[in-house]
Design a protein around this motif. Structure first.
Motif: not given
Length: 104
Positions: A69-74, A86-104
């Motif tokens: 939905g609209d609130d992407v960090l909730t 045990l607890e309910f963390e209110p938020f998540v973390q988002h990162y933009t992937v800046a670089a990537e390596m995939r096994a061949t």
């Protein structure tokens, strides 16, 4: 590409059951959303608690929005989570992937 990370903790005695719930409910939920590239459930057991982290990869923030939905960090929770967490963390973390390596 967006990496979305959520963290939760359960009592160690409930960890196996919660891992099964996450595999069943969370992975099928991610799989159903267009633009989800992959999802991982990570687990770390400590003395009396177990940490879980879900790490998901999405094509774009718009794809994440289709899941959250609209609130992407909730954080999103299932009704069953009340039996485990045990607890309910209110938020998540988002990162933009800046670089990537995939096994061949």
């Amino acid at each position: 590409m967006i990496c979305r990370m959520w963290h939760g903790m359960t009592p160690r005695a409930k960890a196996d059951a919660y891992a099964a719930l996450l595999e069943q409910r969370a992975l099928s939920g991610y799989r159903a959303v267009p633009g989800n590239l992959s999802a991982y459930i990570l687990r770390r057991d400590e003395a009396e608690v177990t940490h879980f982290m879900t790490v998901t990869y999405w094509e774009s923030e718009e794809c994440v929005r289709a899941f959250t939905g609209d609130d992407v960090l909730t954080a999103r929770y299932f009704p069953e989570d009340e039996e485990f967490l045990l607890e309910f963390e209110p938020f998540v973390q988002h990162y933009t992937v800046a670089a990537e390596m995939r096994a061949t």
